[in-house]
Write a protein that holds these residues in place. Sequence first.
Motif, PDB file in Angstrom:
ATOM      1  N   ASP A  28      -0.729  -5.837  -7.735  1.00 18.04           N
ATOM      2  CA  ASP A  28      -0.662  -7.278  -7.473  1.00 18.04           C
ATOM      3  C   ASP A  28       0.395  -7.941  -8.343  1.00 18.04           C
ATOM      4  O   ASP A  28       1.143  -8.814  -7.901  1.00 18.04           O
TER       5      ASP A  28
ATOM      6  N   ASN B 181      -4.268  -4.189   9.207  1.00 17.15           N
ATOM      7  CA  ASN B 181      -5.549  -3.954   8.546  1.00 17.15           C
ATOM      8  C   ASN B 181      -5.986  -5.205   7.800  1.00 17.15           C
ATOM      9  O   ASN B 181      -5.218  -6.150   7.609  1.00 17.15           O
ATOM     10  N   THR B 182      -7.233  -5.203   7.419  1.00 19.01           N
ATOM     11  CA  THR B 182      -7.828  -6.414   6.864  1.00 19.01           C
ATOM     12  C   THR B 182      -7.038  -6.960   5.683  1.00 19.01           C
ATOM     13  O   THR B 182      -6.905  -8.165   5.515  1.00 19.01           O
ATOM     14  N   GLU B 183      -6.456  -6.047   4.897  1.00 21.87           N
ATOM     15  CA  GLU B 183      -5.756  -6.516   3.700  1.00 21.87           C
ATOM     16  C   GLU B 183      -4.452  -7.233   4.014  1.00 21.87           C
ATOM     17  O   GLU B 183      -4.105  -8.202   3.358  1.00 21.87           O
ATOM     18  N   VAL B 184      -3.713  -6.716   4.992  1.00 15.43           N
ATOM     19  CA  VAL B 184      -2.387  -7.299   5.209  1.00 15.43           C
ATOM     20  C   VAL B 184      -2.285  -8.173   6.456  1.00 15.43           C
ATOM     21  O   VAL B 184      -1.270  -8.844   6.647  1.00 15.43           O
TER      22      VAL B 184
ATOM     23  N   GLN C 155       0.820  -1.220   0.000  1.00 17.14           N
ATOM     24  CA  GLN C 155       0.000   0.000   0.000  1.00 17.14           C
ATOM     25  C   GLN C 155       0.849   1.262   0.000  1.00 17.14           C
ATOM     26  O   GLN C 155       0.626   2.164  -0.784  1.00 17.14           O
TER      27      GLN C 155
ATOM     28  N   ASP D 162      -7.904  -5.372  11.541  1.00 15.46           N
ATOM     29  CA  ASP D 162      -8.696  -6.529  11.158  1.00 15.46           C
ATOM     30  C   ASP D 162      -9.520  -7.050  12.352  1.00 15.46           C
ATOM     31  O   ASP D 162      -9.005  -7.188  13.462  1.00 15.46           O
TER      32      ASP D 162
END
Lengths: 530, 193
Positions: free
Chosen positions: A267, A407-410, A261, A441
């Motif tokens: 990706d 966070n939810t992504e990592v 980020q 998260d």
Amino acid sequence: MTQKLGTVVSGSVDGGVDVRLDAPVSVEDMAVGRYVTIEGQKQRFFGMITDVGLAVTDQQVSQSPPDLSDPFIAEVLAGTSTYGTLHVLPMLTIGGDAGLLEGPQPVKTIPSHFSLVNLASDEDMEMVFGKEDKERYWIGNPLDMETRLCLNLEEFVKRSNGIFGKSGTGKTFLTRILLIGMLQKSKAVNLIFDMHNEYGWEGSSEGSTHKVKALKQLFPSKVAVFTLDEENSRRRGVSTDFVVRIGFDEIEPEDMVLLRQTLNLTDQAIGAIYQMRRRFGKGWIESTLEMRDTEETRQLLRDLSIHESTFDNLRRGLEKVRRLPFIEPHVATDAVKSVLDYLGRGMNVVLEFGRHRDITAYILVANMLARRIYARYQERMEQAMAEDTTRPTPLVITIEEAHKFLNTEVATQTIFGTIAREMRKYNVTLLVIDQRPSGIDAEVMSQLGTKITCLLDNEKDVDSVLAGISGKSELKTVLSRLAAKQQALIFGHAVPMPVSFQPREYGTAESYRHFAPADAGQVDIEELWG
Amino acid sequence: MEERVGEVIEASTVAFTAQCYELYCLPPLGSLVSTRQGEVELYGIVHHAATGSLEPGRRPIARGRDEASEEDIYRSSPQLLKLLQSEFCALVVGHREGGEMRHYLPPQPARIHGFVYLCGPEEVREFSQSFGFLNLLLNAHLQTPPDELVAASLRRMGLAREDRHDFLVRAGRELALLIGDFNQLKSILGRLR
């Protein structure tokens, strides 16, 4: 002294009980968040006031209010036709047969009708929150009370914990107090990723030029300060123990993933990182950066089926990493090893970032070190379990701006997510400090053992901090009523029930003496020189 | 000291009527009176008083046309004092049996010709230790409005006490709990001074 407040008139386990205040008790003397005891027939209940209300026996009272300028009428009506009510959430049973043996127990029932409600006395508070002793550490005082709120730090460090609150609400002070506590009363060692240079050496107190001492000054023999920015540390007069440098060849693809980020990587670029690592081995970053725009390069990219724009994206990201001042092509010293050495000797390590407050630097370094240290801990723990030898000292890793790591992504990819989830299996836990808990998260949040939160005013943040706790809506009221500074709510594993408190004093000469009584023999140099 | 004010001429479980020995020598509205029934001392609160002709069929007529003052009427017609009578009714609000004060109805009504005494301050203080009698006053079906009666009796009791204000506040609180209708409560409280 106990003070009788009123009697229970209705209630349920789920919603708490309603208390009718006695005539002489003024609603204005009551406060949300204060503690009461309820004398049931068979047991005593310990609860918290979650709401204060006004009620009338007859609707006509509110429709045609009496003339209260007449003191006689006012005196008669107070507490009879017009009266105050409390909403109390019973949380523990104390005393009673089971209570005496096993201490406070969570409530499974409610007191019967017309049970007496008293303000909790200091003895009651002590029974619930314990006395300061070898394991318990005084962190502050429950609001409006003289009693000391003591935390069992041995229990506290067994889980990952979180400290939350808006910026400027006193998170840093609270963290310092807790770190000192852990240093004194628990067997755990701390590794602190100190983004704003506040925990190792002097920090500043908001709104004044007054400097506040930090860990190394209070416990010189127990704390080592590592720095990423030697020059800055020297200018600030910090005596550092180690200067951390990071070599290109130490950075693994997994370390880069977390920076996705902040470095704006796609990706595809992440995929390319792994391919580069496979292709070039240890020196993959340097090799990638050195690739020129030649036919050879294009051929290579075609072989690896990496698109040119992806490659540009990756290069831009890596360039940004290269520009970090503490990154060098190759470093002789091994930061991870020396951190582990210090930790192994029971020393606490504070890693200062100096001027490199850039989030890229923080994430990269914290993640790199933590990953390797965790791996080493895991090895040692498994070895200790297999050979039945001493296990490694419990380690608490303190991270700030935790939502960047969790966070939810990592959260599934970073080491911090793993530590938070797998908890204490390998004797490593986290102390998470953050101002946007909603960014963390939900799975990680649910694994945090004890949460301490200062004032939060964003609805989402409040919800995420209080998620899953019983009596959430009541606690929400308490949380939103906290003062903007130096008040906090603690709940979870290490305390028998949620409690709002005022952290103990930190920053005056006297407070330092309280914090470090063992070092009383060492006369403060500042004091010597007046 | 107790003062004898009359003699019971009619009695029931809930009330008794007494005739005064002297015309107009009536105990005030709301005052506490007592009469004996064997071992039991009955307490009543004066809720109604009347003065009229001794014979129901004979109404008094106006006589003062040629008299200078009202007193002169009685002086020139001394028989009036014998032909007229003063009576008062008391609501039974409690009794004392075996030395114990009880704020509920006695087992037997008062006896006819029992002497009726106006209670002295000492007795009033003892009786007003508790407010159990208020409920009887509030729920009696009488000619006198209950608000007036309750207020009058509490005012009288207050006079016998040194802690008059505290007493009235306590009584007021008791009333606030007994009376559901706030307007009625307000009206009684307004009459307590």
